[in-house]
Design an enzyme around this catalytic site. Sequence first.
Site, short mmCIF file in Angstrom:
data_model
loop_
_atom_site.label_atom_id
_atom_site.label_comp_id
_atom_site.label_asym_id
_atom_site.label_seq_id
_atom_site.Cartn_x
_atom_site.Cartn_y
_atom_site.Cartn_z
N LYS A 241 52.39 28.92 -19.26
CA LYS A 241 51.38 27.88 -19.50
C LYS A 241 50.72 27.47 -18.18
O LYS A 241 49.51 27.39 -18.08
CB LYS A 241 52.04 26.69 -20.19
CG LYS A 241 51.09 25.54 -20.46
CD LYS A 241 51.78 24.41 -21.22
CE LYS A 241 50.86 23.19 -21.25
NZ LYS A 241 51.45 22.05 -21.96
N GLU B 295 60.19 31.53 -11.69
CA GLU B 295 60.84 32.69 -12.29
C GLU B 295 59.82 33.72 -12.76
O GLU B 295 59.96 34.92 -12.52
CB GLU B 295 61.70 32.25 -13.49
CG GLU B 295 62.90 31.40 -13.15
CD GLU B 295 62.60 29.91 -13.09
OE1 GLU B 295 61.40 29.53 -12.89
OE2 GLU B 295 63.54 29.11 -13.20
N ARG C 114 57.13 24.33 -25.49
CA ARG C 114 58.11 24.63 -26.55
C ARG C 114 57.49 24.61 -27.94
O ARG C 114 58.19 24.81 -28.93
CB ARG C 114 59.30 23.68 -26.44
CG ARG C 114 58.94 22.20 -26.41
CD ARG C 114 60.13 21.35 -25.98
NE ARG C 114 59.77 19.95 -25.79
CZ ARG C 114 59.30 19.42 -24.67
NH1 ARG C 114 59.09 20.20 -23.62
NH2 ARG C 114 59.02 18.13 -24.57
N GLU D 180 64.93 19.51 -25.15
CA GLU D 180 63.91 19.20 -24.13
C GLU D 180 62.95 18.13 -24.67
O GLU D 180 62.41 17.34 -23.91
CB GLU D 180 63.14 20.47 -23.72
CG GLU D 180 62.39 20.29 -22.41
CD GLU D 180 61.79 21.58 -21.86
OE1 GLU D 180 60.86 22.10 -22.47
OE2 GLU D 180 62.24 22.05 -20.79
N HIS E 55 84.35 33.63 -36.67
CA HIS E 55 85.47 34.30 -36.00
C HIS E 55 85.64 33.80 -34.58
O HIS E 55 86.32 34.44 -33.77
CB HIS E 55 85.26 35.81 -36.04
CG HIS E 55 85.20 36.32 -37.45
ND1 HIS E 55 86.32 36.66 -38.17
CD2 HIS E 55 84.15 36.47 -38.30
CE1 HIS E 55 85.97 37.03 -39.39
NE2 HIS E 55 84.66 36.92 -39.49
O1 LIG Z 1 55.01 28.32 -19.43
P1 LIG Z 1 55.41 27.85 -18.09
O2 LIG Z 1 54.37 26.95 -17.46
O3 LIG Z 1 55.75 29.00 -17.18
O4 LIG Z 1 56.70 26.97 -18.25
C1 LIG Z 1 57.88 27.48 -18.71
C2 LIG Z 1 58.90 26.40 -18.99
O5 LIG Z 1 59.34 25.82 -17.79
C3 LIG Z 1 59.32 24.42 -17.57
O6 LIG Z 1 60.18 24.11 -16.53
C4 LIG Z 1 59.60 23.56 -18.77
O7 LIG Z 1 60.87 23.00 -18.73
C5 LIG Z 1 59.41 24.25 -20.09
O8 LIG Z 1 58.97 23.30 -21.02
C6 LIG Z 1 58.43 25.38 -20.00
O9 LIG Z 1 58.31 25.98 -21.28
#
Ligand SMILES: O=P(O)(O)OC[C@H]1O[C@H](O)[C@H](O)[C@@H](O)[C@@H]1O
Length: 546
Positions: A196, A202, A260, A345, A376
Amino acid sequence: MVRPETTRAWTALRGHFEAHGRGLDLREAFARDPGRFAAFSLQAPEVFADLSKNLIDVATRRFLLDLAAECGLEARRDAMFAGQPINTTEGRAVLHTALRAPRGQGPFSDDVHGVLDRMLALAERVRDTATSGITDVVNIGIGGSDLGPAMVVPALDAYAHRGLRLHFVSNVDGHDIVPVLRGLDPARTLFIVASKTFTTQETLANAQTARAWFLDAGPASGLGVADIARHFVAATTNVKAAADFGITETFGFWDWVGGRYSLWSAIGLPIAIAIGAEHFRALLAGAHAMDRHFATAPLTQNLPVQLGLLDVWYRNFHGFTSRSLAPYHQGLKRLPAYLQQLEMESNGKGVDLAGQPLAAGSSPVVWGEPGTNGQHAYFQMLHQGTDVIPVEFILVKMPAHDRADLPAAVRDSLTGQHAKLLANGLAQSQALMLGKTAADAARERPPTAAPGADPAMIARHRSFPGNRPSTTFVLDALTPPSLGALIAMFEHRVFTSAAVWGLNAFDQWGVELGKALAGELLPRLDSGDATGLDASTAGLLARVRA
Ligand SMILES: O=P(O)(O)OC[C@H]1O[C@H](O)[C@H](O)[C@@H](O)[C@@H]1O
């Protein structure tokens, strides 16, 4: 905003809990009322829900609806659908429902359907594998840019293109991306960089690794920098940052789509590639049907509302701190992880909309595994442990695996498997409720009991308290519309409890501190400088550097 604990309904619920709630016995309730199943089950679009094995009675339901009324649930719901900035801490509207509204309906329809048409056209081009040459699609994203597609793609495997493999890379850990890249052919691979914000550490790190791999492996297939544009696309609200990365084909979305809540947007591109445009539109249609249900059904018949209020009842009156999810469908194996982000969240907050501390608990812990696997492992604790944990079962009437192309003997065998799966799901909710008395256990002769052991002692070990609550959802089949409706049901349920608790379900400031501290620690890993660190962090820093 009304503080829930100041309402008349809260006081009534407190009194009702002490008088009838704490002591409610499900076995007696069913014996007393032959109509209990009918009275406490609901049919919503695509989803049937049996709520009758919950620790509620008619009065509980009435007081909870009073609580919803006093807390202004309906006005808040209507404000969301109308696009008011209900995410007050970020000054944003919350309009994931607009993403699944039919063309010409709902806010921003032209924008939404413009991107949707473009993204589905790309999906269809990729799915034409004879022309596209693509065999592997790698989604690089994390959190909301990973969990939705990573959950839906296996869930709808029955609808998936058989010539395409979908991969998901999320963690900033080479152990995630390296095995995915192993064996891939750059000429046949499409990377989707999904973020987003397009600032997430990451995702950017993995995108860089993918790009480096592409430029290293590409020349053997005659590919170079100029081909990045054809093999990397982005789903983001930050088109400029994607362009700076070298990605020219970007599918946008908007700040009124929470991460989310974003699988319905361009973030759903891997889903669209897997199942195709028509099925992706059916997924949206199923969610839209649940949106209409949430927006218009009387609250007594409104499934997300009833579930959200049940969450309040369990969390704030019974004091239950967790809820377990048991989807009896292997395709839903990632649903618990998806719901952890959606629910924890969203509602894992300690202050209300005005920034004042909440008086009572908010989000429960949500966890689980597909049935029967969980049986299990940890179901022992659900049946006999000291904590009461409400369980939610998801049963799917018709499996999708008995396909015509399988040999008849295999199909017969699989039909038998599905019957066993359903029997187990039904049995678990029954066992949780019925339990077993020590007297009944004493009549059994367990072959594995220690020889000579006191039978009364063994019977106590083999008894079950019962009266443990559960909800069972039944889908006719796991299809794009039923999955869409199921996910939207969970979204609106989270909305409902958030509205009662008076918290903002649409920000996530709680993830910021760790990110900032990781940024400060990163150079220290190199330099070893521990100045100003607490002794534990300094000690650990030295240990991981040694
Ligand atoms: O989609 P992005 O901007 O890469 O964010 C990815 C994710 O990381 C953040 O730290 C939030 O905790 C999430 O709500 C989000 O979906």
